[in-house]
Design a protein around this motif. Structure first.
Motif, mmCIF file in Angstrom:
data_model
loop_
_atom_site.group_PDB
_atom_site.id
_atom_site.type_symbol
_atom_site.label_atom_id
_atom_site.label_comp_id
_atom_site.label_asym_id
_atom_site.label_seq_id
_atom_site.Cartn_x
_atom_site.Cartn_y
_atom_site.Cartn_z
ATOM 1 N N PRO A 228 0.801 -1.223 0.000
ATOM 2 C CA PRO A 228 0.000 0.000 0.000
ATOM 3 C C PRO A 228 0.836 1.278 0.000
ATOM 4 O O PRO A 228 0.468 2.255 -0.650
ATOM 5 N N ILE A 229 1.970 1.287 0.686
ATOM 6 C CA ILE A 229 2.791 2.497 0.737
ATOM 7 C C ILE A 229 3.257 2.925 -0.657
ATOM 8 O O ILE A 229 3.426 4.107 -0.924
ATOM 9 N N GLU A 230 3.418 1.977 -1.558
ATOM 10 C CA GLU A 230 3.847 2.288 -2.929
ATOM 11 C C GLU A 230 2.728 2.929 -3.737
ATOM 12 O O GLU A 230 2.972 3.493 -4.798
ATOM 13 N N GLN A 231 1.496 2.826 -3.252
ATOM 14 C CA GLN A 231 0.336 3.376 -3.960
ATOM 15 C C GLN A 231 -0.159 4.681 -3.338
ATOM 16 O O GLN A 231 -1.169 5.235 -3.784
ATOM 17 N N ALA A 232 0.529 5.165 -2.318
ATOM 18 C CA ALA A 232 0.106 6.390 -1.634
ATOM 19 C C ALA A 232 -0.014 7.531 -2.639
ATOM 20 O O ALA A 232 0.798 7.653 -3.556
ATOM 21 N N ARG A 233 -1.052 8.345 -2.454
ATOM 22 C CA ARG A 233 -1.280 9.457 -3.382
ATOM 23 C C ARG A 233 -1.984 10.604 -2.669
ATOM 24 O O ARG A 233 -2.665 10.401 -1.659
ATOM 25 N N ALA A 234 -1.832 11.788 -3.201
ATOM 26 C CA ALA A 234 -2.376 13.000 -2.584
ATOM 27 C C ALA A 234 -3.893 12.969 -2.488
ATOM 28 O O ALA A 234 -4.459 13.487 -1.535
ATOM 29 N N ASP A 235 -4.550 12.363 -3.461
ATOM 30 C CA ASP A 235 -6.018 12.368 -3.474
ATOM 31 C C ASP A 235 -6.620 11.118 -2.840
ATOM 32 O O ASP A 235 -7.764 10.767 -3.096
ATOM 33 N N ALA A 236 -5.872 10.469 -1.973
ATOM 34 C CA ALA A 236 -6.389 9.297 -1.263
ATOM 35 C C ALA A 236 -7.549 9.706 -0.372
ATOM 36 O O ALA A 236 -7.598 10.837 0.123
ATOM 37 N N PRO A 237 -8.503 8.796 -0.159
ATOM 38 C CA PRO A 237 -9.566 9.114 0.795
ATOM 39 C C PRO A 237 -8.969 9.291 2.192
ATOM 40 O O PRO A 237 -7.889 8.758 2.473
ATOM 41 N N PRO A 238 -9.635 10.024 3.072
ATOM 42 C CA PRO A 238 -9.128 10.174 4.439
ATOM 43 C C PRO A 238 -8.902 8.807 5.082
ATOM 44 O O PRO A 238 -9.713 7.896 4.921
ATOM 45 N N MET A 239 -7.776 8.689 5.793
ATOM 46 C CA MET A 239 -7.434 7.411 6.418
ATOM 47 C C MET A 239 -7.099 7.595 7.883
ATOM 48 O O MET A 239 -6.393 8.539 8.245
ATOM 49 N N LEU A 240 -7.606 6.675 8.688
ATOM 50 C CA LEU A 240 -7.177 6.531 10.067
ATOM 51 C C LEU A 240 -6.390 5.236 10.128
ATOM 52 O O LEU A 240 -6.929 4.156 9.869
ATOM 53 N N LEU A 241 -5.123 5.354 10.446
ATOM 54 C CA LEU A 241 -4.247 4.192 10.547
ATOM 55 C C LEU A 241 -3.945 3.960 12.023
ATOM 56 O O LEU A 241 -3.374 4.815 12.691
ATOM 57 N N VAL A 242 -4.348 2.801 12.496
ATOM 58 C CA VAL A 242 -4.226 2.448 13.907
ATOM 59 C C VAL A 242 -3.143 1.396 14.060
ATOM 60 O O VAL A 242 -3.076 0.435 13.287
ATOM 61 N N THR A 243 -2.316 1.574 15.061
ATOM 62 C CA THR A 243 -1.311 0.597 15.424
ATOM 63 C C THR A 243 -1.225 0.563 16.946
ATOM 64 O O THR A 243 -2.011 1.222 17.627
ATOM 65 N N SER A 244 -0.284 -0.202 17.473
ATOM 66 C CA SER A 244 -0.143 -0.291 18.926
ATOM 67 C C SER A 244 1.297 -0.625 19.292
ATOM 68 O O SER A 244 2.001 -1.308 18.542
ATOM 69 N N THR A 245 1.704 -0.132 20.443
ATOM 70 C CA THR A 245 3.111 -0.222 20.836
ATOM 71 C C THR A 245 3.592 -1.646 21.062
ATOM 72 O O THR A 245 4.789 -1.914 20.913
ATOM 73 N N ARG A 246 2.708 -2.569 21.393
ATOM 74 C CA ARG A 246 3.125 -3.944 21.663
ATOM 75 C C ARG A 246 2.794 -4.894 20.512
ATOM 76 O O ARG A 246 2.807 -6.110 20.693
ATOM 77 N N ASP A 247 2.547 -4.361 19.330
ATOM 78 C CA ASP A 247 2.221 -5.215 18.182
ATOM 79 C C ASP A 247 3.500 -5.856 17.654
ATOM 80 O O ASP A 247 4.339 -5.193 17.047
ATOM 81 N N GLU A 248 3.636 -7.146 17.897
ATOM 82 C CA GLU A 248 4.792 -7.913 17.418
ATOM 83 C C GLU A 248 4.477 -8.628 16.102
ATOM 84 O O GLU A 248 5.361 -9.190 15.482
ATOM 85 N N THR A 249 3.206 -8.618 15.695
ATOM 86 C CA THR A 249 2.788 -9.302 14.474
ATOM 87 C C THR A 249 2.960 -8.398 13.268
ATOM 88 O O THR A 249 3.552 -8.790 12.261
ATOM 89 N N VAL A 250 2.409 -7.204 13.351
ATOM 90 C CA VAL A 250 2.557 -6.188 12.303
ATOM 91 C C VAL A 250 3.128 -4.964 13.002
ATOM 92 O O VAL A 250 2.422 -4.256 13.706
#
Length: 188
Positions: A103-125
């Motif tokens: 997905p990072i390779e497809q980032a673009r200025a006109d992308a829809p609004p995004m909320l990207l959630v992560t967490s400090t103890r995420d060892e999987t992603v």
């Protein structure tokens, strides 16, 4: 469909077909086809975000990419090339241009609004996936919000959406607030 039964891009194509079905049927269930948002957790977040950023998948399903009004990605892998885990190698490495799976390779200025959630103890992603994509989108001028929940792990982020685990963090509250801001009405 999921790996190992299928490989990239089959699950993204499945997602695009699901969007076409929603577009065609949402009104029958009281929904508004002008207020469609995507959401997913982990691999589902990868699919949701990639569908929103790379228009070729929705176009192939005869869906206008402009249908996507907002995206909520929970603990998703967005920036994991070169592939280092068996899971990502199995899912993505055979694709002729592996960078196009990111997905990072497809980032673009006109992308829809995004909320990207992560967490400090995420060892999987690892949190860097959401952090890097958020930075890239913002640098391009897109609207991207990042929340990094302190103390939660990969599973707890999605668990916090359910009633028994809401005390783990305000994931549902923050998600609904984001959707309300970007769908133009109170989100259902």
């Amino acid at each position: 469909r999921k790996v190992p039964e299928v490989r990239f891009p089959a699950f993204v194509q499945d997602g695009a077909e699901a969007v076409a079905w929603v577009r065609d049927n949402i009104a029958r269930f009281g929904g508004d086809p002008q207020r469609i948002a995507f959401s997913g957790h982990s691999a589902g977040a990868h699919t949701a975000v990639l569908l929103a950023l790379d228009p070729r998948w929705l176009k192939a399903a005869e869906v206008d990419p402009g249908i996507v009004k907002a995206v909520l990605g929970l603990s998703g892998p967005y920036d994991f090339y070169p592939f280092t885990t068996k899971r990502s190698i199995d899912a993505m490495s055979h694709y002729p241009d592996p960078k196009l799976t990111q997905p990072i390779e497809q980032a673009r200025a006109d992308a829809p609004p995004m909320l990207l959630v992560t967490s400090t103890r995420d060892e999987t992603v690892r949190p860097r996936n959401a952090i890097n994509l958020s930075k890239r989108l913002k640098a391009l001028g897109a609207l991207a919000e990042l929340i990094n929940y302190r103390g939660l792990d990969h599973e707890e982020v999605v668990m916090a959406l359910s009633v028994p685990f809401r005390s783990k963090g305000p994931v549902l509250q923050d998600s609904v607030a984001f959707l309300n801001r970007h769908l133009g009405k109170e989100a259902d």
